[in-house]
Design a protein around this motif. Structure first.
Motif, PDB file in Angstrom:
ATOM      1  N   LEU A  60       0.835  -1.208   0.000  1.00  0.00           N
ATOM      2  CA  LEU A  60       0.000   0.000   0.000  1.00  0.00           C
ATOM      3  C   LEU A  60       0.870   1.259   0.000  1.00  0.00           C
ATOM      4  O   LEU A  60       0.569   2.221  -0.705  1.00  0.00           O
ATOM      5  N   GLU A  61       1.945   1.257   0.771  1.00  0.00           N
ATOM      6  CA  GLU A  61       2.858   2.410   0.797  1.00  0.00           C
ATOM      7  C   GLU A  61       3.465   2.656  -0.583  1.00  0.00           C
ATOM      8  O   GLU A  61       3.647   3.802  -0.987  1.00  0.00           O
ATOM      9  N   ALA A  62       3.753   1.589  -1.309  1.00  0.00           N
ATOM     10  CA  ALA A  62       4.292   1.730  -2.668  1.00  0.00           C
ATOM     11  C   ALA A  62       3.284   2.409  -3.590  1.00  0.00           C
ATOM     12  O   ALA A  62       3.663   3.011  -4.595  1.00  0.00           O
ATOM     13  N   LEU A  66      -1.353   5.019   3.234  1.00  0.00           N
ATOM     14  CA  LEU A  66      -1.092   4.583   4.604  1.00  0.00           C
ATOM     15  C   LEU A  66      -2.385   4.009   5.161  1.00  0.00           C
ATOM     16  O   LEU A  66      -3.429   4.657   5.119  1.00  0.00           O
ATOM     17  N   LEU A  67      -2.319   2.789   5.671  1.00  0.00           N
ATOM     18  CA  LEU A  67      -3.487   2.130   6.236  1.00  0.00           C
ATOM     19  C   LEU A  67      -3.743   2.669   7.639  1.00  0.00           C
ATOM     20  O   LEU A  67      -2.841   2.692   8.477  1.00  0.00           O
ATOM     21  N   CYS A  68      -4.956   3.114   7.897  1.00  0.00           N
ATOM     22  CA  CYS A  68      -5.315   3.736   9.184  1.00  0.00           C
ATOM     23  C   CYS A  68      -5.819   2.679  10.161  1.00  0.00           C
ATOM     24  O   CYS A  68      -7.020   2.539  10.395  1.00  0.00           O
ATOM     25  N   CYS A  69      -4.864   1.932  10.721  1.00  0.00           N
ATOM     26  CA  CYS A  69      -5.186   0.912  11.715  1.00  0.00           C
ATOM     27  C   CYS A  69      -4.170   1.002  12.851  1.00  0.00           C
ATOM     28  O   CYS A  69      -3.101   1.602  12.691  1.00  0.00           O
ATOM     29  N   ARG A  73       0.317   2.645  13.764  1.00  0.00           N
ATOM     30  CA  ARG A  73       0.645   3.808  14.592  1.00  0.00           C
ATOM     31  C   ARG A  73       2.115   3.766  14.973  1.00  0.00           C
ATOM     32  O   ARG A  73       2.701   2.694  15.143  1.00  0.00           O
ATOM     33  N   LEU A  74       2.725   4.937  15.132  1.00  0.00           N
ATOM     34  CA  LEU A  74       4.153   5.040  15.446  1.00  0.00           C
ATOM     35  C   LEU A  74       4.550   4.274  16.699  1.00  0.00           C
ATOM     36  O   LEU A  74       5.633   3.707  16.762  1.00  0.00           O
ATOM     37  N   ASN A  75       3.694   4.281  17.712  1.00  0.00           N
ATOM     38  CA  ASN A  75       4.085   3.712  18.998  1.00  0.00           C
ATOM     39  C   ASN A  75       3.520   2.319  19.262  1.00  0.00           C
ATOM     40  O   ASN A  75       3.473   1.881  20.405  1.00  0.00           O
ATOM     41  N   VAL A  76       3.101   1.605  18.240  1.00  0.00           N
ATOM     42  CA  VAL A  76       2.553   0.259  18.435  1.00  0.00           C
ATOM     43  C   VAL A  76       3.588  -0.771  18.002  1.00  0.00           C
ATOM     44  O   VAL A  76       4.108  -0.710  16.887  1.00  0.00           O
ATOM     45  N   PHE A  77       3.879  -1.678  18.933  1.00  0.00           N
ATOM     46  CA  PHE A  77       4.920  -2.678  18.690  1.00  0.00           C
ATOM     47  C   PHE A  77       4.575  -3.932  19.495  1.00  0.00           C
ATOM     48  O   PHE A  77       4.089  -3.825  20.619  1.00  0.00           O
ATOM     49  N   PRO A  78       4.845  -5.119  18.950  1.00  0.00           N
ATOM     50  CA  PRO A  78       4.472  -6.350  19.657  1.00  0.00           C
ATOM     51  C   PRO A  78       5.543  -6.781  20.660  1.00  0.00           C
ATOM     52  O   PRO A  78       6.696  -6.388  20.570  1.00  0.00           O
ATOM     53  N   SER A  79       5.128  -7.617  21.586  1.00  0.00           N
ATOM     54  CA  SER A  79       6.098  -8.362  22.397  1.00  0.00           C
ATOM     55  C   SER A  79       6.138  -9.761  21.794  1.00  0.00           C
ATOM     56  O   SER A  79       5.163 -10.201  21.168  1.00  0.00           O
ATOM     57  N   GLY A  80       7.229 -10.440  21.989  1.00  0.00           N
ATOM     58  CA  GLY A  80       7.355 -11.790  21.438  1.00  0.00           C
ATOM     59  C   GLY A  80       6.293 -12.737  21.963  1.00  0.00           C
ATOM     60  O   GLY A  80       5.681 -13.488  21.205  1.00  0.00           O
ATOM     61  N   THR A 119       4.593   5.318   8.032  1.00  0.00           N
ATOM     62  CA  THR A 119       5.160   4.266   7.195  1.00  0.00           C
ATOM     63  C   THR A 119       5.841   3.232   8.084  1.00  0.00           C
ATOM     64  O   THR A 119       6.151   3.497   9.257  1.00  0.00           O
ATOM     65  N   LEU A 120       6.100   2.071   7.532  1.00  0.00           N
ATOM     66  CA  LEU A 120       6.832   1.033   8.264  1.00  0.00           C
ATOM     67  C   LEU A 120       8.200   1.552   8.694  1.00  0.00           C
ATOM     68  O   LEU A 120       8.637   1.318   9.824  1.00  0.00           O
ATOM     69  N   GLU A 121       8.868   2.262   7.812  1.00  0.00           N
ATOM     70  CA  GLU A 121      10.201   2.798   8.112  1.00  0.00           C
ATOM     71  C   GLU A 121      10.148   3.784   9.273  1.00  0.00           C
ATOM     72  O   GLU A 121      10.965   3.715  10.198  1.00  0.00           O
ATOM     73  N   ASP A 122       9.185   4.690   9.256  1.00  0.00           N
ATOM     74  CA  ASP A 122       9.049   5.664  10.344  1.00  0.00           C
ATOM     75  C   ASP A 122       8.664   4.983  11.655  1.00  0.00           C
ATOM     76  O   ASP A 122       9.125   5.373  12.729  1.00  0.00           O
ATOM     77  N   GLN A 123       7.825   3.969  11.582  1.00  0.00           N
ATOM     78  CA  GLN A 123       7.421   3.232  12.777  1.00  0.00           C
ATOM     79  C   GLN A 123       8.626   2.533  13.407  1.00  0.00           C
ATOM     80  O   GLN A 123       8.824   2.593  14.620  1.00  0.00           O
ATOM     81  N   LEU A 124       9.430   1.903  12.586  1.00  0.00           N
ATOM     82  CA  LEU A 124      10.620   1.217  13.085  1.00  0.00           C
ATOM     83  C   LEU A 124      11.602   2.214  13.701  1.00  0.00           C
ATOM     84  O   LEU A 124      12.165   1.966  14.770  1.00  0.00           O
ATOM     85  N   ALA A 125      11.785   3.349  13.060  1.00  0.00           N
ATOM     86  CA  ALA A 125      12.670   4.389  13.608  1.00  0.00           C
ATOM     87  C   ALA A 125      12.157   4.894  14.950  1.00  0.00           C
ATOM     88  O   ALA A 125      12.938   5.113  15.883  1.00  0.00           O
TER      89      ALA A 125
END
Length: 136
Positions: A60-62, A66-69, A73-80, A119-125
């Motif tokens: 989708l980014e290509a 940007l998917l609004c889910c 979000r910038l601050n959403v990240f999983p735990s293992g 974006t995925l890149e911004d979220q990871l950063a």
């Protein structure tokens, strides 16, 4: 097999909103994504739903969307452990300096305000920066 169908919004840089149709299946973890405004339909089968979402977001980014889910979000990240227990469906909404609790868990496919997604890149950063701050 559990199948769920959702409609979410995606946004272009110019502010135009587009409906995105999602079909989520588990197990195995499969995400079908369809746009009606454009001829786009893809199926993602990955190790878990988070990986399915990441693959869909890349495509989708290509296309400039940007998917609004919650999972975007910038601050959403999983735990293992949570990722393993929920097939990647739940992740934490993180805040610097705050201890995590189950109250911070979000469904990665739940709607999010389009102003909060990245974006995925911004979220990871953002996650790298947050974890760097936690170590300090």
């Amino acid at each position: 097999m559990i199948v769920e169908e959702l409609v979410r919004t995606a946004i272009r840089a110019i502010g135009e909103k587009v409906n995105v149709f999602l079909q989520i299946s588990t197990p195995p973890s499969i995400l079908r994504v369809r746009l009606t405004d454009e001829e786009f339909e893809r199926v993602y089968e990955e190790v878990d739903l988070l990986e399915c979402l990441k693959s869909a977001r890349r495509d989708l980014e290509a296309m400039g969307l940007l998917l609004c889910c919650q999972g975007a979000r910038l601050n959403v990240f999983p735990s293992g452990m949570t990722r393993q227990m929920t097939e990647g469906r739940l992740a934490y909404s993180l805040e610097a300096g705050k201890e995590l609790s189950d109250d911070d868990l979000v469904d990665i496919f739940a709607p999010a305000d389009c102003s909060e997604v990245a974006t995925l890149e911004d979220q990871l950063a953002a996650m790298r920066e947050l974890f760097r701050m936690k170590r300090s």
